[in-house]
Design an enzyme around this catalytic site. Structure first.
Site, PDB file in Angstrom:
ATOM      1  N   LEU A 183       6.706 -12.957   0.477  1.00  0.00           N
ATOM      2  CA  LEU A 183       4.723 -13.137   0.440  1.00  0.00           C
ATOM      3  C   LEU A 183       4.030 -11.585   0.687  1.00  0.00           C
ATOM      4  CD1 LEU A 183       2.543 -15.949   1.735  1.00  0.00           C
ATOM      5  CD2 LEU A 183       2.511 -13.564   2.117  1.00  0.00           C
TER       6      LEU A 183
ATOM      7  N   HIS B 142       9.054 -10.728  13.507  1.00  0.00           N
ATOM      8  CA  HIS B 142       8.228  -9.624  13.244  1.00  0.00           C
ATOM      9  C   HIS B 142       6.398  -9.444  13.859  1.00  0.00           C
ATOM     10  CE1 HIS B 142       6.709  -5.809  11.837  1.00  0.00           C
ATOM     11  NE2 HIS B 142       7.923  -5.194  12.003  1.00  0.00           N
TER      12      HIS B 142
END
Length: 344
Positions: free
Chosen positions: A123, A227
């Site tokens: 994505l 992240h």
């Protein structure tokens, strides 16, 4: 905006997106030959010409001017053709009663326990398009696709999220653990894995449990952490019912989240409705709508009004879906409180 299957003509735009994504987007490497191969393979998947073990459903997000601004994917099953490795975080308890000592030490176990499950992957949404409902359309559209065709997928849906890394793309988890066994930097090892070259993991990584107390403090802190750029995507999937059950990525320690397919909000709450034309106003709720087709699937977000088994949308939305009044759609109302998915 619509989500649709990828076409060969999308290759230049896909290459641009991959280059913008930068390090860490290893499932779509910036290699024209490999990208072209994946696009052609995805077309075979949408045409039902491959088995579930090989199915790779690659979608693009396209605006009304036919510009491709995002990409996402669903893998039919992981690990049935090539090894699929994760660490499972466990706990080892040691005690010496005579000394009054008891230790509980988190432990990493190399495993293939998620083999056969379906994966949300690949994505990325262009930076200037991270507004409105674009991120949710790109992320959740593939779940509505799975709701329409559950026979193409496993009992669980998983997502392997990007883990902690510094501004140069270096992973503290990898530097403390994997580097000692592979003798290569993180980006190289992650790149090889993304290309499907995963046999080296079993050949080089120790099979016995690994004690996390032997890792650096930075590496221990990275276990199961996403992240920062991936946190919005995580929140969207958590709202859908995905949770971290202790599996992490073997390279950067990022979390692997999972949910039973039929328990995912978009899947569970989606409805089969009959399309009608109307003029929903700005107070009408936003719906995620699928035209119920496989090879020619179209998914969009639009304001709509449900009356019984009918869903009223405007003419422009019907045109985006390539549908006429009286056609059947699968639709689910968007949740009200979610942030945008921007990368995974």
């Amino acid at each position: 905006m619509i989500v649709r299957p990828v076409n060969v003509s999308d290759l230049p735009a896909l290459m641009t997106l991959v280059q913008q994504a930068g390090p860490g987007f290893t499932t779509l490497p910036a290699n024209e030959d490999r990208l072209a191969h994946r696009v052609r393979w995805a077309q075979r998947a949408f045409a039902e010409q491959v088995e579930r073990a090989d199915a790779d459903y690659l979608f693009v997000l396209e605006d009304d001017d036919t510009h491709v601004v995002g990409v996402s994917a669903l893998a039919g099953a992981v690990g049935l053709r090539e090894p699929w490795y994760n660490y499972r975080v466990g706990l080892t308890v040691s005690s010496a009663p005579d000394l009054g000592i008891q230790r509980q030490i988190p432990t990493l176990f190399l495993n293939n326990e998620l083999t056969g499950q379906s994966e949300l992957c690949s994505l990325f949404l262009r930076h200037d398009q991270r507004t409105g409902s674009n991120g949710r359309l790109l992320s959740l559209g593939r779940l509505l696709f799975a709701a329409e065709f559950p026979q193409l997928f496993g009992e669980k849906m998983i997502a392997e999220l990007r883990g902690s890394a510094d501004e140069k793309g270096c992973s503290p988890f990898w530097d403390s653990l994997g580097r000692h066994f592979f003798q290569m930097d993180f980006s190289h090892a992650d790149h090889l894995s993304g290309l499907g070259n995963k046999s080296f993991i079993a050949e080089l990584m120790p099979r016995q449990p690994l004690y996390t107390c032997l890792l650096t403090e930075q590496a221990q802190a990275a276990i199961g952490q996403t992240h920062p750029n991936t946190e919005p995507a995580l929140k969207i999937l958590q709202a859908e019912g995905f949770a971290h059950k202790g599996y992490i990525d073997i390279f950067d320690g990022g979390p692997v989240i999972e949910a039973p397919l039929r328990s995912i909000r978009t899947v569970r709450d989606s409805l089969e409705l009959t399309l009608s034309l109307g003029t929903p106003d700005e107070q009408a709720p936003l719906w995620l709508i699928h035209n119920r087709r496989l090879e020619n699937c179209r998914i969009t977000v639009a304001r709509a009004r449900r009356v019984g088994s009918s869903l009223a949308i405007d003419r422009a939305t019907a045109q985006r879906l390539q549908l006429q009044p009286g056609n059947s759609v699968r639709a689910v109302m968007l949740p009200n409180q979610q942030r945008q998915a921007v990368a995974a």
